[in-house]
Structures are given as structure tokens and as C-alpha cells.
Scaffold this motif. Sequence first.
Motif, PDB file in Angstrom:
ATOM      1  N   MET A   1       0.848  -1.180   0.000  1.00  0.00           N
ATOM      2  CA  MET A   1       0.000   0.000   0.000  1.00  0.00           C
ATOM      3  C   MET A   1       0.890   1.239   0.000  1.00  0.00           C
ATOM      4  SD  MET A   1      -2.784   1.338   2.816  1.00  0.00           S
ATOM      5  CE  MET A   1      -3.929   0.033   2.470  1.00  0.00           C
ATOM      6  N   THR A   2       0.624   2.166  -0.907  1.00  0.00           N
ATOM      7  CA  THR A   2       1.412   3.395  -0.999  1.00  0.00           C
ATOM      8  C   THR A   2       1.427   4.121   0.340  1.00  0.00           C
ATOM      9  OG1 THR A   2       0.758   3.573  -3.310  1.00  0.00           O
ATOM     10  CG2 THR A   2       1.732   5.526  -2.312  1.00  0.00           C
ATOM     11  N   TYR A   3       2.592   4.659   0.669  1.00  0.00           N
ATOM     12  CA  TYR A   3       2.803   5.325   1.948  1.00  0.00           C
ATOM     13  C   TYR A   3       3.451   6.678   1.691  1.00  0.00           C
ATOM     14  CZ  TYR A   3       4.116   5.730   6.894  1.00  0.00           C
ATOM     15  OH  TYR A   3       4.243   6.135   8.197  1.00  0.00           O
ATOM     16  N   TYR A   4       3.093   7.673   2.491  1.00  0.00           N
ATOM     17  CA  TYR A   4       3.587   9.035   2.314  1.00  0.00           C
ATOM     18  C   TYR A   4       4.228   9.537   3.598  1.00  0.00           C
ATOM     19  CZ  TYR A   4       0.416   8.912  -1.644  1.00  0.00           C
ATOM     20  OH  TYR A   4      -0.232   8.560  -2.818  1.00  0.00           O
ATOM     21  N   SER A   5       5.370  10.188   3.457  1.00  0.00           N
ATOM     22  CA  SER A   5       5.954  10.952   4.558  1.00  0.00           C
ATOM     23  C   SER A   5       5.616  12.410   4.244  1.00  0.00           C
ATOM     24  CB  SER A   5       7.475  10.786   4.604  1.00  0.00           C
ATOM     25  OG  SER A   5       7.833   9.452   4.861  1.00  0.00           O
ATOM     26  N   GLY A   6       4.942  13.086   5.157  1.00  0.00           N
ATOM     27  CA  GLY A   6       4.541  14.464   4.933  1.00  0.00           C
ATOM     28  C   GLY A   6       5.258  15.415   5.871  1.00  0.00           C
ATOM     29  N   PHE A   7       5.545  16.615   5.361  1.00  0.00           N
ATOM     30  CA  PHE A   7       6.305  17.608   6.119  1.00  0.00           C
ATOM     31  C   PHE A   7       5.707  18.996   5.918  1.00  0.00           C
ATOM     32  CE2 PHE A   7       8.953  14.246   4.495  1.00  0.00           C
ATOM     33  CZ  PHE A   7       9.645  13.804   5.602  1.00  0.00           C
ATOM     34  N   LEU A   8       5.764  19.797   6.946  1.00  0.00           N
ATOM     35  CA  LEU A   8       5.325  21.181   6.904  1.00  0.00           C
ATOM     36  C   LEU A   8       6.368  21.990   7.655  1.00  0.00           C
ATOM     37  CD1 LEU A   8       2.800  22.831   5.965  1.00  0.00           C
ATOM     38  CD2 LEU A   8       1.964  22.612   8.311  1.00  0.00           C
ATOM     39  N   ALA A   9       6.854  23.075   7.039  1.00  0.00           N
ATOM     40  CA  ALA A   9       7.897  23.889   7.672  1.00  0.00           C
ATOM     41  C   ALA A   9       7.709  25.351   7.317  1.00  0.00           C
ATOM     42  CB  ALA A   9       9.276  23.420   7.213  1.00  0.00           C
ATOM     43  N   ALA A  10       8.300  26.222   8.119  1.00  0.00           N
ATOM     44  CA  ALA A  10       8.377  27.647   7.820  1.00  0.00           C
ATOM     45  C   ALA A  10       9.819  27.933   7.413  1.00  0.00           C
ATOM     46  CB  ALA A  10       7.991  28.475   9.044  1.00  0.00           C
ATOM     47  N   VAL A  11       9.998  28.440   6.196  1.00  0.00           N
ATOM     48  CA  VAL A  11      11.334  28.692   5.674  1.00  0.00           C
ATOM     49  C   VAL A  11      11.526  30.197   5.498  1.00  0.00           C
ATOM     50  CG1 VAL A  11      12.896  28.281   3.737  1.00  0.00           C
ATOM     51  CG2 VAL A  11      11.341  26.468   4.486  1.00  0.00           C
ATOM     52  N   PRO A  12      12.608  30.754   6.026  1.00  0.00           N
ATOM     53  CA  PRO A  12      12.879  32.173   5.796  1.00  0.00           C
ATOM     54  C   PRO A  12      12.951  32.457   4.292  1.00  0.00           C
ATOM     55  CG  PRO A  12      14.320  31.340   7.518  1.00  0.00           C
ATOM     56  CD  PRO A  12      13.631  30.149   6.907  1.00  0.00           C
ATOM     57  N   ASN A  13      12.294  33.519   3.869  1.00  0.00           N
ATOM     58  CA  ASN A  13      12.274  33.859   2.441  1.00  0.00           C
ATOM     59  C   ASN A  13      13.684  34.024   1.878  1.00  0.00           C
ATOM     60  OD1 ASN A  13       9.448  33.841   2.403  1.00  0.00           O
ATOM     61  ND2 ASN A  13       9.367  35.968   3.084  1.00  0.00           N
ATOM     62  N   THR A  14      14.593  34.533   2.687  1.00  0.00           N
ATOM     63  CA  THR A  14      15.970  34.728   2.228  1.00  0.00           C
ATOM     64  C   THR A  14      16.709  33.397   2.035  1.00  0.00           C
ATOM     65  OG1 THR A  14      16.719  34.991   4.509  1.00  0.00           O
ATOM     66  CG2 THR A  14      16.192  37.012   3.285  1.00  0.00           C
ATOM     67  N   ASN A  15      16.144  32.313   2.539  1.00  0.00           N
ATOM     68  CA  ASN A  15      16.768  30.993   2.428  1.00  0.00           C
ATOM     69  C   ASN A  15      16.135  30.114   1.354  1.00  0.00           C
ATOM     70  OD1 ASN A  15      18.366  31.775   4.522  1.00  0.00           O
ATOM     71  ND2 ASN A  15      17.565  30.314   6.003  1.00  0.00           N
ATOM     72  N   LYS A  16      15.314  30.698   0.483  1.00  0.00           N
ATOM     73  CA  LYS A  16      14.601  29.883  -0.503  1.00  0.00           C
ATOM     74  C   LYS A  16      15.569  29.082  -1.374  1.00  0.00           C
ATOM     75  CE  LYS A  16      11.025  29.981  -4.068  1.00  0.00           C
ATOM     76  NZ  LYS A  16      10.091  30.838  -4.838  1.00  0.00           N
ATOM     77  N   GLU A  17      16.593  29.713  -1.913  1.00  0.00           N
ATOM     78  CA  GLU A  17      17.547  28.994  -2.768  1.00  0.00           C
ATOM     79  C   GLU A  17      18.284  27.917  -1.987  1.00  0.00           C
ATOM     80  OE1 GLU A  17      20.152  31.090  -5.477  1.00  0.00           O
ATOM     81  OE2 GLU A  17      18.730  32.759  -5.538  1.00  0.00           O
ATOM     82  N   ALA A  18      18.690  28.225  -0.770  1.00  0.00           N
ATOM     83  CA  ALA A  18      19.373  27.233   0.069  1.00  0.00           C
ATOM     84  C   ALA A  18      18.439  26.070   0.368  1.00  0.00           C
ATOM     85  CB  ALA A  18      19.859  27.884   1.365  1.00  0.00           C
ATOM     86  N   TYR A  19      17.137  26.369   0.569  1.00  0.00           N
ATOM     87  CA  TYR A  19      16.166  25.312   0.833  1.00  0.00           C
ATOM     88  C   TYR A  19      16.027  24.393  -0.379  1.00  0.00           C
ATOM     89  CZ  TYR A  19      12.069  22.730   2.121  1.00  0.00           C
ATOM     90  OH  TYR A  19      11.216  21.698   2.413  1.00  0.00           O
ATOM     91  N   VAL A  20      15.946  24.977  -1.571  1.00  0.00           N
ATOM     92  CA  VAL A  20      15.825  24.174  -2.792  1.00  0.00           C
ATOM     93  C   VAL A  20      17.043  23.255  -2.927  1.00  0.00           C
ATOM     94  CG1 VAL A  20      15.770  24.271  -5.316  1.00  0.00           C
ATOM     95  CG2 VAL A  20      14.313  25.799  -3.981  1.00  0.00           C
ATOM     96  N   HIS A  21      18.225  23.788  -2.688  1.00  0.00           N
ATOM     97  CA  HIS A  21      19.444  22.982  -2.765  1.00  0.00           C
ATOM     98  C   HIS A  21      19.388  21.839  -1.744  1.00  0.00           C
ATOM     99  CE1 HIS A  21      23.662  22.011  -3.357  1.00  0.00           C
ATOM    100  NE2 HIS A  21      23.815  22.044  -2.041  1.00  0.00           N
ATOM    101  N   HIS A  22      19.025  22.165  -0.520  1.00  0.00           N
ATOM    102  CA  HIS A  22      18.910  21.176   0.557  1.00  0.00           C
ATOM    103  C   HIS A  22      17.892  20.095   0.181  1.00  0.00           C
ATOM    104  CE1 HIS A  22      18.745  19.791   4.787  1.00  0.00           C
ATOM    105  NE2 HIS A  22      17.451  19.709   4.589  1.00  0.00           N
ATOM    106  N   ALA A  23      16.739  20.510  -0.330  1.00  0.00           N
ATOM    107  CA  ALA A  23      15.670  19.575  -0.685  1.00  0.00           C
ATOM    108  C   ALA A  23      16.104  18.636  -1.806  1.00  0.00           C
ATOM    109  CB  ALA A  23      14.418  20.348  -1.093  1.00  0.00           C
ATOM    110  N   LYS A  24      16.822  19.155  -2.790  1.00  0.00           N
ATOM    111  CA  LYS A  24      17.289  18.307  -3.893  1.00  0.00           C
ATOM    112  C   LYS A  24      18.300  17.270  -3.402  1.00  0.00           C
ATOM    113  CE  LYS A  24      16.486  21.469  -7.738  1.00  0.00           C
ATOM    114  NZ  LYS A  24      17.122  22.287  -8.795  1.00  0.00           N
ATOM    115  N   GLU A  25      19.186  17.667  -2.513  1.00  0.00           N
ATOM    116  CA  GLU A  25      20.156  16.714  -1.966  1.00  0.00           C
ATOM    117  C   GLU A  25      19.457  15.633  -1.144  1.00  0.00           C
ATOM    118  OE1 GLU A  25      23.361  18.619   0.113  1.00  0.00           O
ATOM    119  OE2 GLU A  25      24.258  19.336  -1.745  1.00  0.00           O
ATOM    120  N   ALA A  26      18.497  16.037  -0.336  1.00  0.00           N
ATOM    121  CA  ALA A  26      17.760  15.070   0.473  1.00  0.00           C
ATOM    122  C   ALA A  26      16.947  14.133  -0.421  1.00  0.00           C
ATOM    123  CB  ALA A  26      16.844  15.794   1.456  1.00  0.00           C
TER     124      ALA A  26
END
Length: 118
Positions: A1-26
Motif C-alpha cells: 500500500m502506498t505510503y507518504y511521509s509528509g512535512f510542513l515547515a516555515a522557511v525564511p524567504n531569504t533561504n529559498k535557494e538554500a532550501y531548494v538545494h537542501h531539498a534536492k540533496e535530500a
Amino acid sequence: MTYYSGFLAAVPNTNKEAYVHHAKEAAALFVEFGALSCVEAWGVDVPDGEVTSFPMAVKKGKDETVVLSWIVWPDKATCDAAWEKMMQDPRMEALSNMPFDGKRLIMGGFEELVNLPA
């Protein structure tokens, strides 16, 4: 049965690019260990609530944006095995420096109930 890991976070707007980089690596690690897909969604229309809301849940600051993320797994067993392997993987240490406040990260695991085609 398909399973999902879900996440909700508050990211500083100034960190958007760093977040995208972090998310791609993860995501690369998640997929390597069995995830079918990983989605990161930057909040565009996420209103404040009076009783509860996404912004309230993560205690979003005025210069932050709510991010909703999920990982699709073939089943819970694959997810559990992947998390166990990832916690032993030295590459995870580099991901521990998150571009957001991890104390306000909300996460959970979910079994699919309905998945209708568009």
C-alpha cells in the motif's frame, strides 16, 4: 500500500535557494533508498487562520513562507527501512544543517486512502 511521509515547515524567504538545494540533496538520498518521488511546494496562497492554519501550525514569522513537502513510498516497510539506512549514512550529516528552524518542522506518515486520476 502506498505510503507518504509528509512535512510542513516555515522557511525564511531569504533561504529559498538554500532550501531548494537542501531539498534536492535530500530527495536524491530518499530516491536512492526507495522513494518513488519527492515533492517540495513553496506556499503561495496560505492564509492565516483564526483557530488553526498552516502558518499557525509552524509558527510562521512575517518573513517566512510555509513549505509543504511529501515523499511517496511504495509501502511503509520501504519507508521505515530507508529512514534506518539514512540515519546510518554519513551523507545525512551534511543535511543536518537545515536552512529553516527544524524545531518547527511538522512531519508524519500516512497511508493512502484515495488516489483518483485527474
